[in-house]
Design an enzyme around this catalytic site. Structure first.
Site, PDB file in Angstrom:
ATOM      1  N   TYR A  67       0.834  -1.214   0.000  1.00  0.00           N
ATOM      2  CA  TYR A  67       0.000   0.000   0.000  1.00  0.00           C
ATOM      3  C   TYR A  67       0.869   1.264   0.000  1.00  0.00           C
ATOM      4  O   TYR A  67       0.368   2.353  -0.285  1.00  0.00           O
ATOM      5  CB  TYR A  67      -0.930   0.066   1.217  1.00  0.00           C
ATOM      6  CG  TYR A  67      -1.936  -1.056   1.363  1.00  0.00           C
ATOM      7  CD1 TYR A  67      -2.143  -2.002   0.367  1.00  0.00           C
ATOM      8  CD2 TYR A  67      -2.694  -1.162   2.518  1.00  0.00           C
ATOM      9  CE1 TYR A  67      -3.061  -3.031   0.530  1.00  0.00           C
ATOM     10  CE2 TYR A  67      -3.617  -2.178   2.694  1.00  0.00           C
ATOM     11  CZ  TYR A  67      -3.789  -3.118   1.695  1.00  0.00           C
ATOM     12  OH  TYR A  67      -4.699  -4.124   1.880  1.00  0.00           O
ATOM     13  N   LYS A  98       1.186  -6.809   5.566  1.00  0.00           N
ATOM     14  CA  LYS A  98       1.278  -7.929   4.607  1.00  0.00           C
ATOM     15  C   LYS A  98       2.595  -7.818   3.861  1.00  0.00           C
ATOM     16  O   LYS A  98       2.996  -6.718   3.460  1.00  0.00           O
ATOM     17  CB  LYS A  98       0.097  -7.887   3.627  1.00  0.00           C
ATOM     18  CG  LYS A  98      -1.231  -7.718   4.323  1.00  0.00           C
ATOM     19  CD  LYS A  98      -2.421  -7.741   3.401  1.00  0.00           C
ATOM     20  CE  LYS A  98      -3.646  -7.199   4.113  1.00  0.00           C
ATOM     21  NZ  LYS A  98      -3.735  -5.721   4.149  1.00  0.00           N
ATOM     22  N   HIS A 125       0.736 -11.592   1.270  1.00  0.00           N
ATOM     23  CA  HIS A 125      -0.284 -10.753   0.628  1.00  0.00           C
ATOM     24  C   HIS A 125      -1.055 -11.494  -0.463  1.00  0.00           C
ATOM     25  O   HIS A 125      -2.272 -11.352  -0.589  1.00  0.00           O
ATOM     26  CB  HIS A 125       0.369  -9.487   0.069  1.00  0.00           C
ATOM     27  CG  HIS A 125      -0.588  -8.355  -0.126  1.00  0.00           C
ATOM     28  ND1 HIS A 125      -0.212  -7.043  -0.041  1.00  0.00           N
ATOM     29  CD2 HIS A 125      -1.915  -8.340  -0.394  1.00  0.00           C
ATOM     30  CE1 HIS A 125      -1.269  -6.273  -0.251  1.00  0.00           C
ATOM     31  NE2 HIS A 125      -2.306  -7.038  -0.472  1.00  0.00           N
TER      32      HIS A 125
END
Ligand code: A2P
Length: 278
Positions: free
Chosen positions: A54, A79, A112
């Site tokens: 992210y 993750k 992830h």
């Protein structure tokens, strides 16, 4: 406004508790997420979900510090980026995340994506066991794993994930993965639980919401909770953050649950690919 009652929790296979509602942080950037995390903690959120991919772990860490909350009162998930999959590569991968977050440990570390073409998720999982033993994460889990990936992970390592976080909303109800997870003691967690906002105008949902005097988002999140799931809705608005946590004073009837089940469009609606980078 701060929620007066603590969010209900589910118990992980480790014995740790995870809140049933948490804050999703994709696609907020560092500066947006710092404000949103501090706001969410003040509102009563205790579960914050991020990922190396992210690109906002530094902002999440800033928001946690700005909130002033004691570390042990929070449940922080990150993750591992796919680039760190492989034998022992997760160790520097998590260290880099912890540096960005400014934390000594996370509560949950996830793979992830399975990325089956790389064929590294079993090696990665073995490294996760070392990170767990070293206390750098309190629990280990996976994201976007289907039953076949989980079967292999469990068969080759003997260790089931504590959590499998998957894309799940009323139009993508994922009954098969949910029941696999339940049978193996894995908590199912929903990402994009509101279907990225797309399910909010569905007339079945708005009909129930109108009858109950709740918002469509509250009805959908209540559906996740009544299915026994944990969910991480994202909102950058203070009012919607508060609304999304305020779902514990009403109940959907079994007819409501059945009507929402009728919205499932099956797995074809899933976006289980790297393309979206979630
Ligand atoms: P916003 O950040 O402006 O609130 P998901 O978590 O399923 O990916 O959905 C996120 C999307 O849903 C975002 O666009 C978010 O917008 C919106 N959203 C989140 N909570 C609510 C709510 N309570 N009511 C309406 N829209 C919401």
């Amino acid at each position: 406004m701060a929620s007066s009652t603590p969010t209900p929790q589910l118990t992980l296979s480790t014995g740790a508790a995870i809140p049933v509602i948490g804050l999703g942080t994709w696609p907020l950037d560092d500066s947006q997420v710092a404000v949103t995390v501090a706001d969410a903690v003040a509102t009563g959120y205790r579960l914050i979900d991020t990922a190396a991919k992210y690109g906002n772990e530094a902002g999440v860490g800033q928001g946690i510090r700005d909130s002033g909350i004691a570390r042990e009162q929070l449940f922080v998930t990150t993750k591992l980026d796919g680039g760190y999959q492989g034998n022992d590569r997760a160790i520097p991968g998590l260290d880099a995340s912890l540096d960005r977050l400014g934390l000594d440990y996370v509560d949950l570390l996830m793979i992830h994506w399975p990325l089956p073409a790389k064929d590294l998720y079993v090696d990665t999982w073995n490294s996760f066991g070392k990170l767990l033993a070293a206390g750098k994460t309190r629990a280990i889990g996976v994201s976007n794993f289907k039953p076949a990936h989980l079967d292999r992970l469990i068969a080759e390592t003997g260790v089931a994930p504590a959590v499998n976080q998957i894309q799940l909303d009323p139009t993508l109800a994922r009954a098969e993965t949910r029941s696999y997870n339940t049978a193996h003691g894995i908590v199912t967690q929903s990402w994009s639980p509101l279907g990225r906002g797309d399910t909010l105008s569905n007339p079945v949902i708005t009909g129930i919401a109108d009858r109950l005097g709740k918002s469509a988002a509250q009805v959908i999140l209540r559906w996740h909770v009544q299915l026994g799931l944990s969910a991480v809705p994202k909102s950058a608005s203070s009012a919607r953050l508060a609304q999304n946590l305020d779902i514990f004073d009403f109940e959907l009837t079994s007819e409501d649950m059945d009507a929402i089940a009728g919205l499932d469009q099956g797995e074809a609606a899933a976006q289980d690919s790297d393309v979206i980078g979630h």
